[in-house]
Design a protein around this motif. Structure first.
Motif, PDB file in Angstrom:
ATOM      1  N   ASP A 217       0.836  -1.242  -0.197  1.00 53.98           N
ATOM      2  CA  ASP A 217      -0.001  -0.150  -0.074  1.00 53.98           C
ATOM      3  C   ASP A 217       0.852   1.278  -0.057  1.00 53.98           C
ATOM      4  OD1 ASP A 217      -2.335  -1.289  -0.024  1.00 53.98           O
ATOM      5  OD2 ASP A 217      -2.923  -0.830   2.050  1.00 53.98           O
TER       6      ASP A 217
ATOM      7  N   SER B 186      -4.417   2.844   0.188  1.00 56.93           N
ATOM      8  CA  SER B 186      -4.666   1.702   1.084  1.00 56.93           C
ATOM      9  C   SER B 186      -5.662   0.734   0.195  1.00 56.93           C
ATOM     10  CB  SER B 186      -5.308   2.284   2.384  1.00 56.93           C
ATOM     11  OG  SER B 186      -4.761   2.690   3.057  1.00 56.93           O
ATOM     12  N   ILE B 187      -5.170  -0.521   0.568  1.00 57.21           N
ATOM     13  CA  ILE B 187      -6.263  -1.607   0.064  1.00 57.21           C
ATOM     14  C   ILE B 187      -5.820  -1.361  -1.669  1.00 57.21           C
ATOM     15  CG2 ILE B 187      -8.361  -2.862  -0.053  1.00 57.21           C
ATOM     16  CD1 ILE B 187      -9.348  -1.309   2.459  1.00 57.21           C
TER      17      ILE B 187
ATOM     18  N   ASP C 283      -5.639  -3.485  -3.962  1.00 57.73           N
ATOM     19  CA  ASP C 283      -6.178  -4.333  -4.916  1.00 57.73           C
ATOM     20  C   ASP C 283      -7.677  -3.763  -5.445  1.00 57.73           C
ATOM     21  OD1 ASP C 283      -7.207  -5.337  -2.074  1.00 57.73           O
ATOM     22  OD2 ASP C 283      -8.788  -6.163  -3.348  1.00 57.73           O
ATOM     23  N   GLU C 284      -8.055  -2.777  -4.933  1.00 55.74           N
ATOM     24  CA  GLU C 284      -9.160  -2.118  -5.310  1.00 55.74           C
ATOM     25  C   GLU C 284      -8.956  -1.490  -6.722  1.00 55.74           C
ATOM     26  OE1 GLU C 284     -10.307   0.433  -1.075  1.00 55.74           O
ATOM     27  OE2 GLU C 284      -9.673   1.444  -2.911  1.00 55.74           O
TER      28      GLU C 284
ATOM     29  N   LYS D 155     -14.159 -11.321 -10.928  1.00 58.71           N
ATOM     30  CA  LYS D 155     -13.285 -12.544 -11.172  1.00 58.71           C
ATOM     31  C   LYS D 155     -12.652 -12.857  -9.845  1.00 58.71           C
ATOM     32  CE  LYS D 155     -13.020 -13.613 -15.664  1.00 58.71           C
ATOM     33  NZ  LYS D 155     -13.189 -14.903 -16.248  1.00 58.71           N
TER      34      LYS D 155
ATOM     35  N   THR E 266      -4.609  -9.566  -3.925  1.00 62.09           N
ATOM     36  CA  THR E 266      -3.045  -8.923  -3.518  1.00 62.09           C
ATOM     37  C   THR E 266      -2.543 -10.040  -2.553  1.00 62.09           C
ATOM     38  OG1 THR E 266      -4.143  -6.619  -3.482  1.00 62.09           O
ATOM     39  CG2 THR E 266      -1.905  -7.114  -2.670  1.00 62.09           C
TER      40      THR E 266
ATOM     41  N   PRO F 158      -5.518  -2.667   6.275  1.00 66.44           N
ATOM     42  CA  PRO F 158      -4.434  -1.564   5.973  1.00 66.44           C
ATOM     43  C   PRO F 158      -3.310  -1.249   6.747  1.00 66.44           C
ATOM     44  CG  PRO F 158      -6.448  -0.659   5.287  1.00 66.44           C
ATOM     45  CD  PRO F 158      -6.912  -2.125   5.992  1.00 66.44           C
TER      46      PRO F 158
ATOM     47  N   VAL G 114      -1.822 -12.214   2.704  1.00 64.88           N
ATOM     48  CA  VAL G 114      -2.658 -12.023   1.887  1.00 64.88           C
ATOM     49  C   VAL G 114      -3.591 -11.107   2.178  1.00 64.88           C
ATOM     50  CG1 VAL G 114      -2.942 -14.612   0.989  1.00 64.88           C
ATOM     51  CG2 VAL G 114      -4.203 -13.930   2.929  1.00 64.88           C
ATOM     52  N   TYR G 115      -4.242 -10.236   1.179  1.00 67.16           N
ATOM     53  CA  TYR G 115      -4.977  -8.987   1.440  1.00 67.16           C
ATOM     54  C   TYR G 115      -6.018  -8.769   0.389  1.00 67.16           C
ATOM     55  CZ  TYR G 115      -4.504  -4.014   2.536  1.00 67.16           C
ATOM     56  OH  TYR G 115      -4.785  -2.717   2.834  1.00 67.16           O
ATOM     57  N   VAL G 116      -7.475  -8.812   1.145  1.00 67.84           N
ATOM     58  CA  VAL G 116      -8.318  -7.993  -0.063  1.00 67.84           C
ATOM     59  C   VAL G 116      -9.138  -7.185   0.776  1.00 67.84           C
ATOM     60  CG1 VAL G 116      -8.608  -9.840  -1.839  1.00 67.84           C
ATOM     61  CG2 VAL G 116      -9.563 -10.243   0.368  1.00 67.84           C
ATOM     62  N   GLY G 117      -8.563  -5.996   1.525  1.00 64.37           N
ATOM     63  CA  GLY G 117      -9.327  -5.184   2.238  1.00 64.37           C
ATOM     64  C   GLY G 117      -9.813  -5.885   3.241  1.00 64.37           C
ATOM     65  N   GLY G 118     -11.332  -5.445   3.664  1.00 65.26           N
ATOM     66  CA  GLY G 118     -12.047  -6.025   4.753  1.00 65.26           C
ATOM     67  C   GLY G 118     -12.472  -7.379   4.532  1.00 65.26           C
TER      68      GLY G 118
ATOM     69  N   PHE H  60     -10.615 -14.492   3.863  1.00 57.28           N
ATOM     70  CA  PHE H  60      -9.613 -14.972   2.666  1.00 57.28           C
ATOM     71  C   PHE H  60      -8.533 -15.841   3.308  1.00 57.28           C
ATOM     72  CE2 PHE H  60      -6.907 -13.747  -0.793  1.00 57.28           C
ATOM     73  CZ  PHE H  60      -7.563 -14.406  -1.696  1.00 57.28           C
TER      74      PHE H  60
ATOM     75  N   PHE I 114      -9.033   5.381   6.448  1.00 55.26           N
ATOM     76  CA  PHE I 114      -9.949   5.030   5.109  1.00 55.26           C
ATOM     77  C   PHE I 114      -9.980   6.228   4.287  1.00 55.26           C
ATOM     78  CE2 PHE I 114     -11.725   1.902   8.339  1.00 55.26           C
ATOM     79  CZ  PHE I 114     -11.459   1.137   7.696  1.00 55.26           C
TER      80      PHE I 114
ATOM     81  N   ILE J 167      -8.313   5.057   1.123  1.00 49.56           N
ATOM     82  CA  ILE J 167      -8.934   3.856   0.223  1.00 49.56           C
ATOM     83  C   ILE J 167      -9.382   4.321  -0.961  1.00 49.56           C
ATOM     84  CG2 ILE J 167      -8.983   2.522   2.338  1.00 49.56           C
ATOM     85  CD1 ILE J 167     -11.990   2.487   1.687  1.00 49.56           C
TER      86      ILE J 167
ATOM     87  N   TRP K  22     -14.057 -16.225  -3.874  1.00 47.48           N
ATOM     88  CA  TRP K  22     -13.997 -14.908  -3.719  1.00 47.48           C
ATOM     89  C   TRP K  22     -14.022 -14.225  -4.954  1.00 47.48           C
ATOM     90  CZ3 TRP K  22     -10.067 -18.348  -4.188  1.00 47.48           C
ATOM     91  CH2 TRP K  22      -8.916 -18.131  -5.098  1.00 47.48           C
TER      92      TRP K  22
ATOM     93  N   VAL L 292     -13.927 -10.146  -6.943  1.00 51.61           N
ATOM     94  CA  VAL L 292     -13.494  -8.537  -6.644  1.00 51.61           C
ATOM     95  C   VAL L 292     -14.220  -7.642  -7.960  1.00 51.61           C
ATOM     96  CG1 VAL L 292     -11.943  -6.778  -6.615  1.00 51.61           C
ATOM     97  CG2 VAL L 292     -11.429  -8.872  -5.512  1.00 51.61           C
TER      98      VAL L 292
ATOM     99  N   ASP M  59     -12.978  -3.778   0.380  1.00 50.06           N
ATOM    100  CA  ASP M  59     -12.493  -2.998  -0.659  1.00 50.06           C
ATOM    101  C   ASP M  59     -13.599  -1.581  -0.649  1.00 50.06           C
ATOM    102  OD1 ASP M  59     -10.593  -4.662  -0.888  1.00 50.06           O
ATOM    103  OD2 ASP M  59     -10.639  -4.902  -2.824  1.00 50.06           O
ATOM    104  N   LEU M  60     -13.785  -1.204  -1.646  1.00 44.80           N
ATOM    105  CA  LEU M  60     -14.743   0.089  -2.249  1.00 44.80           C
ATOM    106  C   LEU M  60     -16.170  -0.769  -2.529  1.00 44.80           C
ATOM    107  CD1 LEU M  60     -12.600   2.800  -3.865  1.00 44.80           C
ATOM    108  CD2 LEU M  60     -13.943   3.060  -1.754  1.00 44.80           C
TER     109      LEU M  60
ATOM    110  N   GLN N 177     -16.828  -3.696  -2.963  1.00 46.23           N
ATOM    111  CA  GLN N 177     -16.159  -4.281  -3.873  1.00 46.23           C
ATOM    112  C   GLN N 177     -16.101  -5.900  -4.094  1.00 46.23           C
ATOM    113  OE1 GLN N 177     -12.714  -1.980  -4.714  1.00 46.23           O
ATOM    114  NE2 GLN N 177     -12.386  -2.723  -6.935  1.00 46.23           N
TER     115      GLN N 177
END
Lengths: 377, 385
Positions: free
Chosen positions: A56, A62-63, A65-66, A77, A81, B53, B80-84, B89, B125, B128, B239, B241, B373-374, B376
């Motif tokens: 990040d 932040s975040i 992968d968004e 799909k 990250t 984050p 591993v990381y996909v926000g909230g 995950f 936040f 983001i 999962w 996105v 994420d947003l 998302q």
């Protein structure tokens, strides 16, 4: 690795100190488009998993992968990250394919670091807030301390280390993707501006920018779709202790353990088995340390570095090409694939059928990865 | 592909501000998961960690910082990381470590320490949002939640009082959770009268920010009998996105959650989730999100979740218990650890080890879901006993 998995497409853009005409998202888009075209795949139909390798703070977002799915064709799909080097991201893609999540996976990594105005400040935020930041250390100070300890333990001297810089930068002159090729005298390197004694200016790989996307597929998919591939024979990542205090400095455990595991998977016992060795040189002395970690003797290591023997770092390494953050490992894989395809350019090796790449995530981490590759048939 | 079992779980207390460092939190949860599995760290072949984050802690490459606390030293370790969505995950990722045949054991750890950010974690936040299109508006997460809540209410003609029932239920369920941060016996009126934050979102519609960690131990079918005679099997993961441009889709329905759920259900051969899933832990950072996610998870028809809640179907003794743990609203919301807490709850409930929280009916299969994420990302895991 059982159930072979191959690289069927690569795409890249940039490899310059600063890419001024593309945003990070546009850079990803261009690299991904080229990779998908190279692999002959439609990301909306053919790719079952997308992985991006980002941190990040380098992105200022932040975040992160968004902001990835729209650029790489991965919206709606499975996309995630893996905040790690591109080779570790590829390790997760291997597991996705082997566990049946996907037949085809894409791994994206990039450096858009010229956008970061205060890079040392970002780097220093990686230091332990309780024990390291408070004493005013920074990651180059840590490198200087390790360099000093390494030279004492290994017996390499300042001139030996300067010879690493000289050789890497000279090799980079032939590499069309290298930003920092140069012909320097060792005396210039010895006497360059000190950063954290004995670490000097040229001992530290300078940042560069690039976007790299690698498309991987199962052997079944490759055969069915009649694609050319570079196969992944072994892939491993390891983390040794993140604590600097104490420990062995002559070798790097993460490099040895990653190499041992990857070579065991590949069924390879000797480094001689590889035509190309792309080995991490984030700092000049780290190349020597990493070579010793792979079991190479001191004299031999220096000879390999100076003469480029055994196909060592035809790219010129990070010292010559530039430091690409999480795309460092992807760059080593890209270079290996291009060499095996005969598409490397002026730095093309004559014999290039197999490769080993070893990467380190940089200070303050003790994390590294290794990947063994061979030209498919 | 190897079958993957969960053999142990652990979690710390969730609190607004703990004295332990992030490393120590990760260590505590990992140690508890190992103890519960009767395993030692030498038995762990790989470790995967999730944390949200870096801006919360102000630590760059936070996964590397947390590594030794999570037992990652000298073994394959990654974050591993996909926000909230990270919390659910992490066990999904641990699943593919083992299912791929690469490792026989994988320790899944989720940690979050939000309290270092002053004056409030909400400030993290801000970063983001898209730097060009959104940040100049001074937008916060609470704004976009209020937009989403309002849209859900408008499309399905749902009243705020109906949504408040979720908060009442979950905070009440959390009274039985020993790690809970904000358990409470409250009424719909309490929620309605609570401080407006960004209407229609009010204070008691929202889960609390928190510090904490949770962990699960996963092993392959080849070695499971070494560690337990009572494994819980992971039979589905998914999962998904969606596009970054959240303004371009109708917020009344989380289509990305549906796609993540369908991915997991296909793997688990679940074709009628309402019948085949006995209870679920769906992501509830806000009370309306539980309803939103029940529908996205295909556990309720679109717009049906408020009625099911009103009729008591989602209570712990109902036909489809939702968030028997107390959820994020009651147990707390240390982002990544909160999602992992839900996966831990599946393990404990399916083994009949949830104590006073144990759902009344017999349970064999359950699902956990997180989101982030947003507006998302959806992450889903299903487990079977």
């Amino acid at each position: 690795v059982k159930d072979r998995i191959g690289i069927v497409g690569v795409g890249y853009e940039g490899f310059r100190p600063a890419i001024t005409d593309l945003s990070a998202r546009e850079l990803m888009y261009v690299a991904a488009s080229k990779a998908f075209n190279d692999a002959g795949v439609n990301p909306r139909k053919d790719i079952g998993s997308f992985i991006c390798c980002t941190e990040d703070f380098w992105e200022g977002w932040s975040i992160t992968d968004e902001m990835v799915p729209d650029q790489v064709g991965g919206a709606r799909k499975p996309l995630c990250t893996i905040p790690a080097d591109g080779i570790i991201g590829m390790g997760h893609a291997v597991m996705h394919i082997r566990s049946g999540i996907a037949d085809v996976a894409a791994v994206e990594a990039h450096s858009k670091v010229a956008d970061v105005l205060d890079k040392p400040r970002v780097e220093n935020l990686s230091l332990d807030p309780q024990f390291h930041r408070v004493i005013g250390a920074n990651i180059d100070v840590l490198a200087g301390l390790e360099m000093s300890a390494f030279m004492k333990a290994s017996g390499f001297d300042r001139e030996d280390v300067s010879r690493v810089v000289k050789a890497e930068k000279e090799r980079a002159l032939k590499n069309p993707r290298a930003s920092y090729g140069a012909r320097l005298e060792t005396s210039e390197i010895d006497q360059a501006e000190p950063i954290a004694d004995p670490l000097r200016k040229y001992d530290h790989a300078d940042f560069a920018e690039a976007g790299i996307v690698i498309v991987m597929a199962s052997e079944k998919w490759i055969r069915h779709n009649k694609r050319e591939a570079v196969f992944i024979d072994g892939l491993a990542w390891r983390s040794s202790t993140p604590w600097f205090e104490g420990g062995i400095t002559e070798t790097a455990r993460y490099a040895k353990d990653s190499f041992d595991a990857a070579s065991k998977q590949a069924g390879v016992k000797k480094l001689d088995s590889f035509d190309i060795l792309e080995v991490d040189d984030t700092y000049s002395f780290k190349l020597l340390q990493h070579l010793l970690s792979l079991g190479i003797g001191k004299k031999e290591a220096l000879k390999m570095v100076e003469e480029g023997e055994r196909g060592l770092n035809p790219s010129g390494g990070s010292l010559g090409t530039g430091y690409l953050i999480e795309a460092n490992g992807s760059h080593k894989v890209l270079e290996s694939v291009l060499q095996m395809r005969g598409q490397a350019g002026g730095n093309q090796l004559k014999k290039a059928k197999s490769a080993l790449a070893v990467v380190w995530r940089g200070n303050p981490t003790g994390t590294g990865a290794a990947i063994a590759l061979s030209k498919g048939s | 592909m190897k079958r993957v079992a969960v053999v142990g779980a652990g979690m710390t207390k969730f609190r607004r501000r703990v004295l332990e460092t992030g490393r120590e939190l990760a260590f505590e949860a990992s140690r508890m998961a190992l103890d519960s599995s009767e395993m030692e760290i030498k038995d762990v072949e790989s470790v995967v960690l999730g944390t949200a984050p870096d801006a919360f802690d102000g630590i760059h490459m936070k996964g590397e910082y947390l590594m030794d606390g999570a037992g990652g030293t000298n073994r394959p370790y990654s974050r591993v990381y996909v926000g909230g969505g990270t919390g659910v995950f992490v066990p999904v990722s641990a699943w593919w470590h083992v299912a791929s045949g690469m490792f026989d054991t994988c320790l899944a750890v989720a940690e979050e320490k939000m309290s270092p950010l002053h004056p409030h974690p909400q400030y993290a936040f801000w970063s983001i949002f898209d730097h060009t299109l959104e940040r100049p508006l001074g937008v916060t997460l609470l704004w976009i939640f209020s937009l989403e809540m309002r849209r859900y209410m408008a499309v399905h003609k749902v009243k705020e009082e109906e949504i408040a029932l979720v908060s009442v239920k979950n905070k009440g369920n959390a009274m039985d959770h020993p790690c809970a941060q904000l358990p409470a016996r409250i009424t719909v009126d309490d929620v309605m009268q609570s401080e407006p934050i960004c209407l229609p979102v009010k204070r008691l519609d929202v889960s609390p920010t928190s510090d904490g960690a949770a962990a699960l131990m996963l092993v392959s079918e080849d070695v499971v009998r070494k560690y337990t005679d009572d494994p819980v099997w992971i039979d589905g993961v998914g999962w998904n996105v969606d596009s970054q441009y959240w303004t371009n889709r109708d917020l009344f329905y989380p289509r990305y959650v549906e796609q993540a759920a369908r991915m997991a259900y296909n793997m688990a051969k679940i074709d009628n989730p309402k019948k085949q899933i006995d209870f679920a832990e769906v992501y509830d950072p806000f009370d309306y999100k539980e309803l939103h996610h029940m529908e996205g998870m295909l556990l309720a028809d679109k717009g049906e979740a408020p009625r099911l809640t009103r009729e008591g179907v989602t209570q712990r003794d109902g036909d489809m218990p939702i968030n028997p743990s107390g959820g994020l609203l009651g147990v707390g919301n240390p982002i990544a650890a909160a999602g992992m807490m839900k996966a831990c709850e599946l393990f404990w409930q399916l083994r009949g080890e949830a104590g006073k929280r144990q759902v009344k009916k017999e349970v064999h299969r359950a699902a956990a879901q997180a989101w982030g994420d947003l507006l998302q990302v959806g992450t889903v895991i299903t487990m079977k006993h």
